[in-house]
Design a protein around this motif. Sequence first.
Motif, PDB file in Angstrom:
ATOM      1  N   ARG A  22     -25.290  27.262  52.407  1.00  0.00           N
ATOM      2  CA  ARG A  22     -24.324  26.585  53.284  1.00  0.00           C
ATOM      3  C   ARG A  22     -23.856  25.084  52.785  1.00  0.00           C
ATOM      4  N   LYS A  23     -23.854  25.081  51.349  1.00  0.00           N
ATOM      5  CA  LYS A  23     -23.304  23.636  50.986  1.00  0.00           C
ATOM      6  C   LYS A  23     -22.017  23.739  50.040  1.00  0.00           C
ATOM      7  N   PRO A  24     -20.959  23.574  50.670  1.00  0.00           N
ATOM      8  CA  PRO A  24     -19.766  23.988  49.976  1.00  0.00           C
ATOM      9  C   PRO A  24     -19.500  23.064  48.955  1.00  0.00           C
ATOM     10  N   TRP A  25     -20.341  21.877  48.706  1.00  0.00           N
ATOM     11  CA  TRP A  25     -20.046  20.868  47.532  1.00  0.00           C
ATOM     12  C   TRP A  25     -21.089  21.304  46.339  1.00  0.00           C
ATOM     13  N   LEU A  26     -21.979  22.354  46.792  1.00  0.00           N
ATOM     14  CA  LEU A  26     -22.670  22.844  45.399  1.00  0.00           C
ATOM     15  C   LEU A  26     -22.170  24.313  45.144  1.00  0.00           C
ATOM     16  N   GLU A  27     -22.068  24.615  43.432  1.00  0.00           N
ATOM     17  CA  GLU A  27     -21.665  25.641  43.062  1.00  0.00           C
ATOM     18  C   GLU A  27     -22.911  26.018  41.988  1.00  0.00           C
ATOM     19  N   LEU A  28     -23.490  27.323  42.354  1.00  0.00           N
ATOM     20  CA  LEU A  28     -24.627  27.773  41.546  1.00  0.00           C
ATOM     21  C   LEU A  28     -23.891  28.890  40.499  1.00  0.00           C
ATOM     22  N   ILE A  29     -24.234  28.766  39.254  1.00  0.00           N
ATOM     23  CA  ILE A  29     -23.646  29.734  38.068  1.00  0.00           C
ATOM     24  C   ILE A  29     -25.176  30.046  37.348  1.00  0.00           C
ATOM     25  N   PRO A  30     -25.372  31.528  37.606  1.00  0.00           N
ATOM     26  CA  PRO A  30     -26.462  31.694  36.791  1.00  0.00           C
ATOM     27  C   PRO A  30     -26.123  32.252  35.573  1.00  0.00           C
ATOM     28  N   VAL A  31     -26.608  32.620  34.497  1.00  0.00           N
ATOM     29  CA  VAL A  31     -26.102  32.816  32.914  1.00  0.00           C
ATOM     30  C   VAL A  31     -27.274  33.336  32.370  1.00  0.00           C
ATOM     31  N   ALA A  32     -26.920  34.929  32.252  1.00  0.00           N
ATOM     32  CA  ALA A  32     -28.077  35.670  31.852  1.00  0.00           C
ATOM     33  C   ALA A  32     -27.461  36.694  30.844  1.00  0.00           C
ATOM     34  N   ASP A  33     -28.199  37.374  30.252  1.00  0.00           N
ATOM     35  CA  ASP A  33     -27.760  38.493  29.169  1.00  0.00           C
ATOM     36  C   ASP A  33     -27.521  40.075  29.902  1.00  0.00           C
ATOM     37  N   ASP A  34     -27.744  40.167  31.259  1.00  0.00           N
ATOM     38  CA  ASP A  34     -27.328  41.248  32.004  1.00  0.00           C
ATOM     39  C   ASP A  34     -26.358  41.092  32.965  1.00  0.00           C
ATOM     40  N   ALA A  35     -25.574  41.927  32.944  1.00  0.00           N
ATOM     41  CA  ALA A  35     -24.393  41.693  33.603  1.00  0.00           C
ATOM     42  C   ALA A  35     -24.562  41.540  35.412  1.00  0.00           C
ATOM     43  N   ALA A  36     -25.799  42.187  35.712  1.00  0.00           N
ATOM     44  CA  ALA A  36     -26.178  42.026  37.147  1.00  0.00           C
ATOM     45  C   ALA A  36     -26.205  40.504  37.527  1.00  0.00           C
ATOM     46  N   ALA A  37     -26.661  39.816  36.663  1.00  0.00           N
ATOM     47  CA  ALA A  37     -27.147  38.326  36.920  1.00  0.00           C
ATOM     48  C   ALA A  37     -26.058  37.322  37.095  1.00  0.00           C
ATOM     49  N   GLY A  38     -24.714  37.861  36.539  1.00  0.00           N
ATOM     50  CA  GLY A  38     -23.661  36.953  36.768  1.00  0.00           C
ATOM     51  C   GLY A  38     -22.994  36.869  35.360  1.00  0.00           C
ATOM     52  N   PRO A  39     -22.197  35.516  35.400  1.00  0.00           N
ATOM     53  CA  PRO A  39     -21.462  35.476  33.990  1.00  0.00           C
ATOM     54  C   PRO A  39     -22.450  35.608  32.959  1.00  0.00           C
ATOM     55  N   ARG A  40     -21.919  36.118  31.858  1.00  0.00           N
ATOM     56  CA  ARG A  40     -22.781  36.599  30.614  1.00  0.00           C
ATOM     57  C   ARG A  40     -22.416  35.504  29.369  1.00  0.00           C
ATOM     58  N   GLY A  41     -23.470  35.622  28.474  1.00  0.00           N
ATOM     59  CA  GLY A  41     -23.297  34.757  27.458  1.00  0.00           C
ATOM     60  C   GLY A  41     -24.127  33.629  27.425  1.00  0.00           C
TER      61      GLY A  41
ATOM     62  N   VAL B   2     -27.776  27.723  35.219  1.00  0.00           N
ATOM     63  CA  VAL B   2     -29.304  27.909  35.364  1.00  0.00           C
ATOM     64  C   VAL B   2     -29.164  29.290  34.310  1.00  0.00           C
ATOM     65  N   GLY B   3     -29.677  29.107  33.189  1.00  0.00           N
ATOM     66  CA  GLY B   3     -29.592  29.994  32.077  1.00  0.00           C
ATOM     67  C   GLY B   3     -31.046  30.647  31.942  1.00  0.00           C
ATOM     68  N   ALA B   4     -30.837  32.243  31.773  1.00  0.00           N
ATOM     69  CA  ALA B   4     -32.147  32.947  31.450  1.00  0.00           C
ATOM     70  C   ALA B   4     -32.000  34.195  30.699  1.00  0.00           C
ATOM     71  N   ARG B   5     -32.852  34.881  30.184  1.00  0.00           N
ATOM     72  CA  ARG B   5     -32.635  35.962  29.197  1.00  0.00           C
ATOM     73  C   ARG B   5     -32.136  37.241  30.060  1.00  0.00           C
ATOM     74  N   ALA B   6     -32.578  37.531  31.221  1.00  0.00           N
ATOM     75  CA  ALA B   6     -32.205  38.413  32.186  1.00  0.00           C
ATOM     76  C   ALA B   6     -32.445  38.042  33.553  1.00  0.00           C
ATOM     77  N   ARG B   7     -32.006  38.846  34.367  1.00  0.00           N
ATOM     78  CA  ARG B   7     -31.800  38.485  35.843  1.00  0.00           C
ATOM     79  C   ARG B   7     -33.380  38.304  36.336  1.00  0.00           C
ATOM     80  N   ALA B   8     -34.328  38.954  35.753  1.00  0.00           N
ATOM     81  CA  ALA B   8     -35.738  38.830  36.213  1.00  0.00           C
ATOM     82  C   ALA B   8     -36.394  37.580  35.918  1.00  0.00           C
ATOM     83  N   ASP B   9     -35.696  36.984  34.911  1.00  0.00           N
ATOM     84  CA  ASP B   9     -36.282  35.563  34.505  1.00  0.00           C
ATOM     85  C   ASP B   9     -35.516  34.556  35.504  1.00  0.00           C
ATOM     86  N   LEU B  10     -34.790  34.689  36.280  1.00  0.00           N
ATOM     87  CA  LEU B  10     -34.266  33.761  37.224  1.00  0.00           C
ATOM     88  C   LEU B  10     -35.256  33.506  38.237  1.00  0.00           C
ATOM     89  N   TYR B  11     -36.473  33.008  38.140  1.00  0.00           N
ATOM     90  CA  TYR B  11     -37.584  32.967  38.747  1.00  0.00           C
ATOM     91  C   TYR B  11     -37.535  32.211  40.040  1.00  0.00           C
TER      92      TYR B  11
END
Length: 433
Positions: free
Chosen positions: A362-381, A342-351
Amino acid sequence: MDLDTTSSTAEYDRLIARHHAMRLRRQILAPAPAFAAAPGDGAHGRTGDRTHDDSYGGTCDGARDAAADQRLILGALGLVTPFADLIDHLYAFMFRRRPFLRALFPESMEFQQVHLERMFEYLIEHLDQPGRLSATLAQLGRDHRKLGVRPVHYEAFEEALREAIRLRAGARWTVELEGAWVRMLRFGVRSMVAGAESALTEPPYWHATVVGHERRRADLAVVRVRTGEPYPYRAGQYGTVEHPLLPHTWRQYSMGCAPRADNELEFHVRRTGPGGVSEALVEHTAVGERLRLGPPRGTLMPEDDTRDLLLVAGGTGLAPMKAIVEELVEHRPRGRRVHLFVGARARADLYDWPALAELGGRKPWLELIPVADDAAAGPRGRLAEAVSRAGDWSEHLACVSGPAGLVDEVRTRLAASGLPPTRIHHDPVLARL
């Protein structure tokens, strides 16, 4: 009622009567199911006369004829472009000649003109693939029933197109050029009419009542509605929405939840500009408001492929991905793993991140990866870069949703990394209109 209004109404009634007469004639002469006749059949068309033949068909000869018309149109494109000018002339002539048709269009024609520009571009680009083109246009025709368009209205459109081409081409106009454009138009009309008539047993639109309206950001709202009758969509599809403040103005929004037994569904709407449907839905919609929904469309999520799934969402492109994940929670093929970026410009945009996190907690088969420009939101870029760096996706099925530029960038990177383009799914450009 003045004389002009009376004359226009009488002409409209005559056109509708002619439409019903033509339809009855087709049923008598060809009782077996068949494509509907195009406007002008019996009046302009003559069997064997390629100037008026409007059927490319699925044969090799048909494809060759379509490709020949494509080359002719492309070779003389400079005579009729820019399309904006051609369309200005087309609508001006059509509304002057048949003023009653103006009521079928929204007050502002800006979006409609852009829509038609893209339609012309799509038709020309894919004309050498009539089978594929016909299937896309049939779906579009099914959706156009909500506008009150009847097959006979296309006759007025053809007449206006001929006039616009002659005006734009000027002294360099030729019968061959006009014929190629008219054949392309009639082929499109046949496909759209066939799609509309194949859906006669379903409503052209559904009434929906707003049951929830949450502002997630200043420019974004999640709108929950409930239909009186079941709205037959699948996770990953989208529908068109009309707001009472803007009659005849429809915009596409993906459903943000899997189908539910209580007929409730949600749309994620970001305000994109002043005075449009998005502003009406975000700023001027309250619980109890009545909306209209066009038929569901799109094939973002194939039903017959159970490979591990890569989902990539930018902005409100998250909506169809959330719906897909909700459906997989209930109906997931055994062993299937899902990666959602899920991509966003900043953590606040991950609405909608809290809802996603709860869904996948509790779903081991599902991996959620946030992608934002601020480090607090997760992987950057940037999102496309983050996806391509994250792993080998060549054996996956991918679904991508979001702004057109993002979708194109993700598709390009995934294809370059070895994922076959046939396994990278997104809504086609025409369907985004």
